[in-house]
Each structure stands twice: as C-alpha cells, then as structure tokens.
Design an enzyme around this catalytic site. Structure first.
Site, short mmCIF file in Angstrom:
data_model
loop_
_atom_site.label_atom_id
_atom_site.label_comp_id
_atom_site.label_asym_id
_atom_site.label_seq_id
_atom_site.Cartn_x
_atom_site.Cartn_y
_atom_site.Cartn_z
N GLU A 46 -11.59 -7.10 0.97
CA GLU A 46 -12.68 -7.84 1.61
C GLU A 46 -12.60 -7.63 3.12
OE1 GLU A 46 -14.39 -12.41 1.44
OE2 GLU A 46 -12.22 -12.10 1.43
N LYS A 121 -21.02 -11.98 -3.22
CA LYS A 121 -20.09 -13.08 -3.49
C LYS A 121 -20.83 -14.38 -3.81
CE LYS A 121 -15.99 -15.20 -1.34
NZ LYS A 121 -15.23 -15.26 -0.07
N CYS A 163 -12.43 -12.37 -3.55
CA CYS A 163 -11.60 -13.38 -2.91
C CYS A 163 -11.69 -14.76 -3.58
CB CYS A 163 -11.92 -13.45 -1.42
SG CYS A 163 -10.63 -14.26 -0.43
#
Length: 302
Positions: A46, A121, A163
């Site tokens: 990321e 995301k 993440c």
C-alpha cells in the site's frame, strides 16, 4: 494464459516518502530483483507511490489511472516480463476538479502491462488510540463500492484487498467462496497495531479461508508523523509463515503451490462444513416469563 501448479512470487517492502521519483526507482529495482530470481509475480505494498506528511501534499501528488505513474508501472511490467500487484495508490476520485478526494486503489498488471484487476479499498482506517495512533482515512478517501471477483493469474486466482480490510474476515471468506486461492493484503500498518496484530491476523485469514496470504508492507520512518511496522509476510493455507522480511526495504520470495492448497482443502473441507443457513442470525432465548429488552431482529437474508 497458463496457470502453473507451483510458482515463485516476490513480495516487496518499502519505506515510501513524498518523493515519488525516488519511490519509483526503489520499486523498479525491487521488481527487477524479483524477476531476476524467477518470480512470476511481484507484489508492492500500500502507498508504494508515496506517503506524504500532510493531506494537502497527498492530494497534490494523487494521479488518475491514465496518469504518468500507472504508465511507468505498465512499462515496468512489460520490460520485466512479470505480473505486478500495485498494492494501493492514491487515485484521483470522480469529480476531481470539484471535490478533491481519492480512492485507495489496488491494481493488478499483467506481463503485457495491461490492467487485469482493480479494487478500491472498502474499509477505511478511522482509528484513534489515545497517545499511540490517530488516523482518519475517510477525511480524504472515498470507500470503494464493492468487493471485486478474484482475478485469474499465472500463479492462481487472486482476491484483492488492502491493509485495514485484513481485520474483517467477511471479505476474505467472500473472496474464498468466489474462488480465490491467494488473498492479498498490501499494507502500511502502524507500529502500534503491527506489533499487536499483524501476524495473528494474517495467519488467521489464511487458516479460515484456506488460501495463501500475501502481505507486502511499508516499513520504518516515512516522515515526522508516520512510521510503519514492516514484516512483509507470505502465509500458506495451513497458517505457516513461508517467508517474511524484518525491518528496512527489501523483498522475500515464496512458492505458491496450488496442489498443496487443494490437499489442505480436501483433508479439512471447511467450505462444505460451513452452515450458511445459520450465519447472520443469532437466536436469543429468554427465561420463561421474561420479556426481551429489544424487539426481535428481522430475518437476515441467507
């Protein structure tokens, strides 16, 4: 496209800053190292593009999918002859001229430099642990609208995540149910959360989904406000750590073995044992003569 039963991957660890040219040079060198070792696919973490000291700088450095940054990585994939997982870059959102907000976007590029998969995301990191870490990703980032189907690649079917998604097993199980064999969690975990939860979460996601888990990570100091935990990791479907980095930039390599994955799933068939008819609804029983403290929950869709 042929899918190998066994394939080598390279997983990179970075210390990104707000110097995009420097970050690109670092990534280019690691990708070439991975290709030289025989990796079919190279994974970047990321914020491989940049980690900035302020929201203002981050927004100024954001680009579109058609921008110079993605173009450079498409060329790198072609030159290196490998697939690339670009684990989360700052993509200019819709209505950029009117509303300066971004997506945190994970791209897969094939070895011809074409975009083979894209995920924005969905779970945003809005956390305030007093005296330790405080970040509010939603202040500048738009949550992605959906979980994307797994992408067929030369190393297996890859489910894309980023993440903070790691903390929500629902996304991993949904991707596994849709056919994923490899789950990706490119990350920039903070020191506080990384020390406490990084490895347990990665191993848990691998065990419960019976997938390989690949987690490229940011490491070290990015600026006066941001440090990352590091410990890039690859975990197999039995929950064993196959490879990991310590601190500092670098890469580690591991083998993806789809025959072994099939063996794990065959010997412990979790997918067949799951009770989807039960999940989502909990039956709360009350002692005779007592009244529930809240109205009954509506029936949940199966």
């Amino acid at each position: 496209m042929s899918m190998a039963r066994k394939a080598l991957i390279a997983v990179c660890q970075l210390s990104s800053t707000d110097d995009k040219d420097h970050n690109l040079r670092e990534c280019r060198e690691l990708v070439r190292q991975g290709a030289a070792r025989g990796a079919r696919m190279v994974f970047l973490p990321e914020a491989f593009d940049h980690i900035s000291p302020s929201t203002e700088v981050m927004l100024r450095l954001a680009e579109s999918l058609e921008g110079e940054l993605v173009g450079s990585y498409r060329q790198l994939a072609r030159e290196s002859g490998v697939w690339l997982s670009l684990g989360g870059f700052h993509e200019q959102g819709p209505d950029w001229d009117r509303e300066r907000r971004i997506y945190n976007t994970h791209l897969l590029l094939n070895d011809s430099g074409e975009i083979a998969g894209l995920y924005r995301k969905t779970h945003l990191f809005d956390v305030d642990i007093q005296g330790q870490v405080s970040l509010k990703e939603s202040s500048s980032t738009i949550p992605g609208p959906r979980i994307e189907p797994p992408v067929t690649t030369p190393i297996g079917k890859i489910g894309l995540a980023i993440c903070y998604d790691l903390r929500f097993p629902e996304i991993s199980l949904a991707l596994a149910s849709a056919g994923a064999e490899i789950l990706t969690f490119p990350s920039a975990f903070t020191l506080t959360t990384g020390m406490a939860h990084w490895e347990p979460l990665l191993r848990s996601r691998a065990i419960e989904s019976q997938c390989y888990v690949v987690a490229a990570a940011q490491t070290g100091r990015h600026n006066d406000r941001r440090w990352s935990f590091g410990h890039t990791m690859v975990v197999d479907p039995w929950g064993c750590v196959l490879a990991q980095c310590g601190q500092g930039p670098g890469l580690c390599c591991a083998e993806i073995d789809l025959d072994y994955l099939r063996q794990v799933r065959r010997q412990m068939p979790l997918a067949q044992h799951r009770r989807h008819d039960l999940y989502g609804t909990v039956c709360i029983r009350h002692p005779p003569g007592s009244a529930p403290s809240h109205p009954p929950l509506p029936d949940a869709p199966l």
